[in-house]
Write a protein that holds these residues in place. Sequence first.
Motif, PDB file in Angstrom:
ATOM      1  N   PRO A 281      -8.385  94.105 -37.617  1.00 25.87           N
ATOM      2  CA  PRO A 281      -7.482  94.687 -38.613  1.00 25.87           C
ATOM      3  C   PRO A 281      -7.254  93.747 -39.797  1.00 25.87           C
ATOM      4  O   PRO A 281      -7.439  92.534 -39.688  1.00 25.87           O
ATOM      5  CB  PRO A 281      -6.178  94.901 -37.833  1.00 25.87           C
ATOM      6  CG  PRO A 281      -6.582  94.939 -36.411  1.00 25.87           C
ATOM      7  CD  PRO A 281      -7.781  94.059 -36.294  1.00 25.87           C
ATOM      8  N   LYS A 282      -6.836  94.317 -40.927  1.00 27.54           N
ATOM      9  CA  LYS A 282      -6.650  93.522 -42.145  1.00 27.54           C
ATOM     10  C   LYS A 282      -5.525  92.501 -42.012  1.00 27.54           C
ATOM     11  O   LYS A 282      -5.552  91.467 -42.652  1.00 27.54           O
ATOM     12  CB  LYS A 282      -6.371  94.441 -43.331  1.00 27.54           C
ATOM     13  CG  LYS A 282      -7.573  95.254 -43.718  1.00 27.54           C
ATOM     14  CD  LYS A 282      -7.323  96.020 -44.987  1.00 27.54           C
ATOM     15  CE  LYS A 282      -8.445  96.968 -45.258  1.00 27.54           C
ATOM     16  NZ  LYS A 282      -9.330  96.587 -46.277  1.00 27.54           N
ATOM     17  N   ASN A 283      -4.518  92.784 -41.187  1.00 28.31           N
ATOM     18  CA  ASN A 283      -3.395  91.867 -41.050  1.00 28.31           C
ATOM     19  C   ASN A 283      -3.578  90.869 -39.904  1.00 28.31           C
ATOM     20  O   ASN A 283      -2.625  90.412 -39.299  1.00 28.31           O
ATOM     21  CB  ASN A 283      -2.096  92.653 -40.857  1.00 28.31           C
ATOM     22  CG  ASN A 283      -2.111  93.517 -39.616  1.00 28.31           C
ATOM     23  OD1 ASN A 283      -3.165  93.878 -39.127  1.00 28.31           O
ATOM     24  ND2 ASN A 283      -0.933  93.840 -39.109  1.00 28.31           N
ATOM     25  N   THR A 284      -4.830  90.495 -39.610  1.00 30.79           N
ATOM     26  CA  THR A 284      -5.123  89.543 -38.543  1.00 30.79           C
ATOM     27  C   THR A 284      -4.768  88.132 -38.998  1.00 30.79           C
ATOM     28  O   THR A 284      -5.225  87.666 -40.043  1.00 30.79           O
ATOM     29  CB  THR A 284      -6.609  89.606 -38.152  1.00 30.79           C
ATOM     30  OG1 THR A 284      -6.904  90.927 -37.709  1.00 30.79           O
ATOM     31  CG2 THR A 284      -6.940  88.630 -37.061  1.00 30.79           C
ATOM     32  N   ALA A 285      -3.940  87.456 -38.198  1.00 30.61           N
ATOM     33  CA  ALA A 285      -3.559  86.080 -38.501  1.00 30.61           C
ATOM     34  C   ALA A 285      -4.583  85.096 -37.943  1.00 30.61           C
ATOM     35  O   ALA A 285      -5.020  84.178 -38.628  1.00 30.61           O
ATOM     36  CB  ALA A 285      -2.173  85.780 -37.937  1.00 30.61           C
ATOM     37  N   ARG A 286      -4.975  85.300 -36.678  1.00 33.49           N
ATOM     38  CA  ARG A 286      -6.002  84.447 -36.076  1.00 33.49           C
ATOM     39  C   ARG A 286      -6.619  85.152 -34.888  1.00 33.49           C
ATOM     40  O   ARG A 286      -6.032  86.068 -34.313  1.00 33.49           O
ATOM     41  CB  ARG A 286      -5.440  83.089 -35.672  1.00 33.49           C
ATOM     42  CG  ARG A 286      -4.477  83.119 -34.540  1.00 33.49           C
ATOM     43  CD  ARG A 286      -3.973  81.732 -34.223  1.00 33.49           C
ATOM     44  NE  ARG A 286      -3.208  81.787 -32.991  1.00 33.49           N
ATOM     45  CZ  ARG A 286      -3.115  80.806 -32.149  1.00 33.49           C
ATOM     46  NH1 ARG A 286      -3.720  79.674 -32.389  1.00 33.49           N
ATOM     47  NH2 ARG A 286      -2.407  80.921 -31.054  1.00 33.49           N
ATOM     48  N   GLY A 287      -7.792  84.709 -34.521  1.00 31.47           N
ATOM     49  CA  GLY A 287      -8.509  85.286 -33.392  1.00 31.47           C
ATOM     50  C   GLY A 287      -8.926  84.198 -32.426  1.00 31.47           C
ATOM     51  O   GLY A 287      -9.358  83.122 -32.833  1.00 31.47           O
ATOM     52  N   ILE A 288      -8.774  84.468 -31.145  1.00 30.96           N
ATOM     53  CA  ILE A 288      -9.118  83.507 -30.099  1.00 30.96           C
ATOM     54  C   ILE A 288     -10.116  84.178 -29.165  1.00 30.96           C
ATOM     55  O   ILE A 288      -9.864  85.270 -28.654  1.00 30.96           O
ATOM     56  CB  ILE A 288      -7.869  83.090 -29.299  1.00 30.96           C
ATOM     57  CG1 ILE A 288      -6.802  82.531 -30.226  1.00 30.96           C
ATOM     58  CG2 ILE A 288      -8.233  82.071 -28.228  1.00 30.96           C
ATOM     59  CD1 ILE A 288      -5.435  82.506 -29.614  1.00 30.96           C
ATOM     60  N   VAL A 289     -11.257  83.522 -28.927  1.00 29.01           N
ATOM     61  CA  VAL A 289     -12.273  84.041 -28.014  1.00 29.01           C
ATOM     62  C   VAL A 289     -12.002  83.441 -26.640  1.00 29.01           C
ATOM     63  O   VAL A 289     -12.025  82.230 -26.469  1.00 29.01           O
ATOM     64  CB  VAL A 289     -13.693  83.696 -28.502  1.00 29.01           C
ATOM     65  CG1 VAL A 289     -14.732  84.189 -27.524  1.00 29.01           C
ATOM     66  CG2 VAL A 289     -13.930  84.290 -29.878  1.00 29.01           C
TER      67      VAL A 289
END
Length: 168
Positions: free
Chosen positions: A62-70
């Motif tokens: 989504p456009k409002n993603t702050a951070r992503g963790i795999v």
Amino acid sequence: RCASFVPARPRACAFARSRLGCRGGGCGKMLGRNKLELSLQVTAMYDKNITATNVQIDIPCPKNTARGIVHKIDHGRARFEPSKGAIVWRIRRFPGRHEYTVLAEVELASTVTDKQWVKPPITMSFDVPQFTASGLRVRFLKVQEKSNYKPVKWIRYLTRAGSYQHRI
């Protein structure tokens, strides 16, 4: 210098079906108000003796993603790239009939409006050396050289994914 090619079946490319492809299954589910869990499972549908190289799978966020963790990855490397707004999964070699999975968690920034996220398609790019998707092969190659130069008769086949998308 002149190179001329006479195909054995000139209309073969128009009617040949592609035998190269991947099947993907994935889901995205909300974990609370500001977290989204994304999982993707990719299966190579081509023969075991074929290997795709330089595989890149873009899983949109989504456009409002702050951070992503795999959290979990079977093969390759994956990380969130804010410039693309996606989790980019890179696999150096992807053999045929294999299946790989990635599990990631995305933290969303707080927004005033709660709009439903329309999931864009997952895009994939890859190369398959020494393979033709149409099945077209060069059976005969004749090189006419007037000087004493001895040419090497070798043809390099390469299949490259142009726009490979999968909608979940």
